[in-house]
Design an enzyme around this catalytic site. Structure first.
Site, PDB file in Angstrom:
ATOM      1  N   ARG A  69       0.858  -1.196   0.000  1.00  0.00           N
ATOM      2  CA  ARG A  69       0.000   0.000   0.000  1.00  0.00           C
ATOM      3  C   ARG A  69       0.888   1.237   0.000  1.00  0.00           C
ATOM      4  O   ARG A  69       0.629   2.197  -0.725  1.00  0.00           O
ATOM      5  CB  ARG A  69      -0.900   0.002   1.235  1.00  0.00           C
ATOM      6  CG  ARG A  69      -1.900  -1.131   1.229  1.00  0.00           C
ATOM      7  CD  ARG A  69      -2.847  -1.039   2.442  1.00  0.00           C
ATOM      8  NE  ARG A  69      -3.546  -2.299   2.574  1.00  0.00           N
ATOM      9  CZ  ARG A  69      -3.394  -3.152   3.590  1.00  0.00           C
ATOM     10  NH1 ARG A  69      -2.600  -2.855   4.603  1.00  0.00           N
ATOM     11  NH2 ARG A  69      -4.051  -4.294   3.612  1.00  0.00           N
ATOM     12  N   CYS A 118      -1.780 -14.047  -3.828  1.00  0.00           N
ATOM     13  CA  CYS A 118      -1.299 -14.577  -2.550  1.00  0.00           C
ATOM     14  C   CYS A 118      -1.361 -16.104  -2.529  1.00  0.00           C
ATOM     15  O   CYS A 118      -1.344 -16.716  -1.465  1.00  0.00           O
ATOM     16  CB  CYS A 118      -2.064 -13.966  -1.384  1.00  0.00           C
ATOM     17  SG  CYS A 118      -3.827 -14.249  -1.455  1.00  0.00           S
TER      18      CYS A 118
END
Ligand code: SAH
Length: 387
Positions: free
Chosen positions: A206, A330
């Site tokens: 982020r 992921c």
């Protein structure tokens, strides 16, 4: 006499290559009880190291120490202290982060996450589960939390013959904990939130995305707004999408709490919504794709790759030239090379000319072991659409 487990030549080779897992098929003789710390012996009785033993899991042994020397009697506490000291040395700009990341902190199958003054623990093997009282006492001494919650509800515990439950191990743990990550504050539900409450592994991605985010942002698979909220101050308008109504309610709450008036959240299926956005001619300057693990096991890889291809293809079509795509996987079963290949195929089909701006992984509080490919699970590519 210390309990012992004898392994095959193949198991020995794995251990000597530095892999901490020995599978049941590589175990030849067991003289141990569930959860014991055992001496691991090679095929000719040579000592290989020490490990935690599980009598149920396919992963029968989790190495604690390689070589001759036995781990010290206080190895659990010493390793917790080392894990905590490492996190402190990172000086993370957040009050929520991973304190202990299993194998990579030499405490296989133990997760400890910090949420402000509270800790959330997951014990994912028999050996660690049995040591929870010792782990709790050490964490109280080393980290001085107000409370410790055991989020022992992951399904993998069933593979260990352990029950699923959530319980307070120490102090009190509230239903909501306020934490900060960079400039964003969140209300976290450690009792019922996904994982232990937040997707802590994306914090640094982020931060990285903040360097490029601009214009209209689409945050697909937003959960409680991780990317949307941290990137919103750099963007004109933000659309966050998640299939879960509950997650979308959290995004709205968190946007209000952070006074981010430019965030819109929709409870939709991303696959449908990407198609709909394309149909209506919507365009974005920045897009984030952070889906759940599409390949939970090896047999799901082919289907997972086609899922990754589809969302990346659609996102590249929705992206304006000069725009950035932050795309993640992921699934540890999908390697970085496989992921790059599938995204490249999506670019070819879009068609789009795309450059690779950054190649990233999970944050440094979730370390990767270089001899254990399974620990490099989160891949994050930051791409720029040239044309
Ligand atoms: N980006 C988030 C984490 C995302 S986790 C963060 O930074 O915190 C993956 C999310 O995808 C979950 O919240 C799940 O509810 C959502 N999800 C799963 N399948 C979906 C689908 N088909 N469409 C939309 N959301 C989906």
């Amino acid at each position: 006499m210390m309990p012992s487990v004898t392994i095959t030549r193949r198991g020995e080779e794995r251990a000597r290559a530095g892999h901490p897992w020995i599978y049941r098929s590589d175990v030849s003789e067991v003289e141990a009880a569930p959860g014991d710390l055992v001496q691991v012996l090679g095929s000719r009785g040579r000592p290989v190291g020490h490990a935690l033993f599980s009598d149920e899991s396919e992963i029968t042994l989790r190495m604690i120490a390689f070589g001759l020397a036995a781990p010290s009697t206080d190895f659990v506490k010493a390793r917790l202290a080392a894990a905590i000291a490492y996190r402190e040395s990172l000086a993370l700009d957040a009050t929520a982060y991973r304190l202990v990341h299993g194998e990579a902190d030499r405490l296989p199958s133990l997760i400890v996450d910090r949420y402000g003054d509270y800790l959330v623990v997951q014990a994912l093997s028999q050996g660690i589960d049995r040591r929870l009282p010792e782990i709790t006492a050490a964490l109280v001494e080393l980290a001085r939390p107000k409370g410790i919650l055991a989020r022992n509800d992951p399904r993998v515990r069933l593979l260990e013959g352990l029950e699923q439950h959530v319980a307070v191990l120490y102090g009190d743990v509230p239903e909501r904990i306020e934490v900060r990550e960079g400039a964003v504050t969140y209300d976290v539900d450690p009792w019922k939130g996904q994982k232990t409450g937040l997707f802590l592994d994306q914090r640094e991605n982020r931060e990285a995305a903040l360097r490029y985010a601009h214009g209209r942002l689409l945050d697909a698979f937003s959960y409680n707004g991780g990317f949307a909220l941290s990137l919103a101050p750099r963007c004109d308008a933000v659309l966050a999408i998640d299939i879960s109504e509950n997650a979308v309610a959290r995004i709205r709450e968190n946007a209000a709490r952070n006074r981010l008036a430019n965030v819109e959240a929709r409870a939709m299926n991303v696959f449908d919504e990407l198609r709909e956005l394309e149909r209506t001619g919507a365009r974005f300057d920045t897009i984030v794709l952070d889906p759940p693990a599409f390949a939970k096991n090896k047999s799901a890889i082919a289907k997972a790759l086609s899922g990754y291809k589809e969302i990346n293809l659609r996102a590249l079509k929705l992206l304006k030239p000069g725009g950035f795509l932050v795309t993640c996987s992921c699934s540890y079963n999908v390697s970085e090379a496989m992921f790059l290949e599938v995204v490249a195929a999506a670019a070819a089909d879009a068609p789009a000319e795309v450059s690779l701006v950054e190649k990233r992984a999970q944050g440094r509080d979730h370390p990767i072991l270089i001899n254990v490919p399974e620990t490099y699970y989160l891949k994050c590519l930051i791409l720029r659409k040239l044309a």
